[in-house]
Write a protein that holds these residues in place. Sequence first.
Motif, PDB file in Angstrom:
ATOM      1  N   PHE A 172      -3.877  -1.541 -40.668  1.00 28.21           N
ATOM      2  CA  PHE A 172      -3.072  -2.755 -40.672  1.00 28.21           C
ATOM      3  C   PHE A 172      -1.597  -2.403 -40.737  1.00 28.21           C
ATOM      4  CE2 PHE A 172      -7.209  -4.200 -42.132  1.00 28.21           C
ATOM      5  CZ  PHE A 172      -7.405  -5.292 -41.305  1.00 28.21           C
ATOM      6  N   ASP A 173      -0.757  -3.371 -40.407  1.00 32.69           N
ATOM      7  CA  ASP A 173       0.681  -3.135 -40.331  1.00 32.69           C
ATOM      8  C   ASP A 173       1.376  -3.114 -41.688  1.00 32.69           C
ATOM      9  OD1 ASP A 173       0.400  -5.844 -40.867  1.00 32.69           O
ATOM     10  OD2 ASP A 173       1.940  -6.474 -39.442  1.00 32.69           O
ATOM     11  N   GLN A 174       0.621  -3.246 -42.743  1.00 31.46           N
ATOM     12  CA  GLN A 174       1.162  -3.203 -44.097  1.00 31.46           C
ATOM     13  C   GLN A 174       0.063  -2.725 -45.050  1.00 31.46           C
ATOM     14  OE1 GLN A 174       2.413  -7.280 -44.704  1.00 31.46           O
ATOM     15  NE2 GLN A 174       0.614  -7.994 -43.660  1.00 31.46           N
ATOM     16  N   THR A 175       0.451  -2.282 -46.214  1.00 32.39           N
ATOM     17  CA  THR A 175      -0.534  -1.755 -47.166  1.00 32.39           C
ATOM     18  C   THR A 175      -1.085  -2.833 -48.087  1.00 32.39           C
ATOM     19  OG1 THR A 175       1.214  -1.151 -48.723  1.00 32.39           O
ATOM     20  CG2 THR A 175       0.472   0.556 -47.156  1.00 32.39           C
ATOM     21  N   GLY A 176      -0.429  -3.992 -48.133  1.00 28.24           N
ATOM     22  CA  GLY A 176      -0.896  -5.086 -48.966  1.00 28.24           C
ATOM     23  C   GLY A 176      -0.259  -6.390 -48.546  1.00 28.24           C
ATOM     24  N   SER A 177      -0.908  -7.478 -48.906  1.00 31.37           N
ATOM     25  CA  SER A 177      -0.409  -8.815 -48.602  1.00 31.37           C
ATOM     26  C   SER A 177      -0.930  -9.754 -49.684  1.00 31.37           C
ATOM     27  CB  SER A 177      -0.910  -9.262 -47.225  1.00 31.37           C
ATOM     28  OG  SER A 177      -0.420 -10.538 -46.897  1.00 31.37           O
ATOM     29  N   ASP A 178      -0.185 -10.809 -49.978  1.00 23.47           N
ATOM     30  CA  ASP A 178      -0.666 -11.774 -50.965  1.00 23.47           C
ATOM     31  C   ASP A 178      -1.902 -12.471 -50.418  1.00 23.47           C
ATOM     32  OD1 ASP A 178       1.531 -11.041 -52.431  1.00 23.47           O
ATOM     33  OD2 ASP A 178       2.606 -12.933 -52.173  1.00 23.47           O
ATOM     34  N   LEU A 179      -2.936 -12.558 -51.246  1.00 24.25           N
ATOM     35  CA  LEU A 179      -4.206 -13.181 -50.874  1.00 24.25           C
ATOM     36  C   LEU A 179      -4.366 -14.473 -51.654  1.00 24.25           C
ATOM     37  CD1 LEU A 179      -7.070 -13.154 -49.563  1.00 24.25           C
ATOM     38  CD2 LEU A 179      -7.799 -11.784 -51.535  1.00 24.25           C
ATOM     39  N   LEU A 180      -4.721 -15.538 -50.955  1.00 24.88           N
ATOM     40  CA  LEU A 180      -4.950 -16.841 -51.559  1.00 24.88           C
ATOM     41  C   LEU A 180      -6.395 -17.252 -51.336  1.00 24.88           C
ATOM     42  CD1 LEU A 180      -3.830 -19.498 -52.853  1.00 24.88           C
ATOM     43  CD2 LEU A 180      -3.323 -20.255 -50.497  1.00 24.88           C
ATOM     44  N   LEU A 181      -7.073 -17.595 -52.422  1.00 21.72           N
ATOM     45  CA  LEU A 181      -8.406 -18.197 -52.349  1.00 21.72           C
ATOM     46  C   LEU A 181      -8.257 -19.645 -52.772  1.00 21.72           C
ATOM     47  CD1 LEU A 181     -10.570 -15.489 -54.193  1.00 21.72           C
ATOM     48  CD2 LEU A 181      -9.952 -15.605 -51.758  1.00 21.72           C
ATOM     49  N   ARG A 182      -8.825 -20.545 -51.996  1.00 22.34           N
ATOM     50  CA  ARG A 182      -8.809 -21.975 -52.322  1.00 22.34           C
ATOM     51  C   ARG A 182     -10.256 -22.384 -52.591  1.00 22.34           C
ATOM     52  NH1 ARG A 182      -4.793 -25.350 -50.630  1.00 22.34           N
ATOM     53  NH2 ARG A 182      -6.361 -26.728 -49.791  1.00 22.34           N
ATOM     54  N   LEU A 183     -10.519 -22.741 -53.834  1.00 22.96           N
ATOM     55  CA  LEU A 183     -11.885 -23.026 -54.264  1.00 22.96           C
ATOM     56  C   LEU A 183     -12.075 -24.531 -54.416  1.00 22.96           C
ATOM     57  CD1 LEU A 183     -11.995 -20.263 -57.025  1.00 22.96           C
ATOM     58  CD2 LEU A 183     -12.781 -20.087 -54.644  1.00 22.96           C
ATOM     59  N   SER A 184     -13.138 -25.055 -53.832  1.00 21.63           N
ATOM     60  CA  SER A 184     -13.398 -26.493 -53.897  1.00 21.63           C
ATOM     61  C   SER A 184     -13.792 -26.890 -55.315  1.00 21.63           C
ATOM     62  CB  SER A 184     -14.487 -26.878 -52.905  1.00 21.63           C
ATOM     63  OG  SER A 184     -15.716 -26.347 -53.328  1.00 21.63           O
ATOM     64  N   PRO A 185     -13.677 -28.176 -55.636  1.00 22.97           N
ATOM     65  CA  PRO A 185     -14.001 -28.627 -56.988  1.00 22.97           C
ATOM     66  C   PRO A 185     -15.429 -28.281 -57.424  1.00 22.97           C
ATOM     67  CG  PRO A 185     -12.866 -30.359 -55.790  1.00 22.97           C
ATOM     68  CD  PRO A 185     -13.160 -29.259 -54.799  1.00 22.97           C
TER      69      PRO A 185
END
Length: 129
Positions: free
Chosen positions: A39-52
């Motif tokens: 990948f073009d970077q070693t890390g990226s912010d990851l977002l998980l969106r969890l349903s109710p």
Amino acid sequence: MLPLTDVEYLQATCPGHSISSEAGMMCVLMPNFPLPPGFDQTGSDLLLRLSPGYPDVPPDMWWFAPAVRRTDGAVIAATEVREMHFGREWQRWSRHFSAGQWKSGIDSIESYLALVRMELMAAAAQRAA
């Protein structure tokens, strides 16, 4: 509210994570989530969106900011959509469980992140194909 097993896992393995809500979804943000080579970077912010209904309802999709790209420039399937969350643009990785694949009471954020890592490795491996 996240189950205690998820809270403990995140505290032990994801320093700097945060939990908040947006549009009725519980959101887990993991800063600088490690990416495998390719990948073009070693890390990226990851977002998980969890349903109710989580953890009885499986997670669906995840998001990276900044967008994750392969070093060869090839497009990663089902990652072309961009969405705004928390005032930032996020790259949506559209991945879904098959019926019965998510086991309520067994699966957790830990097992979901295993899927995220598996998909990242698969996308990086396609680079060599």
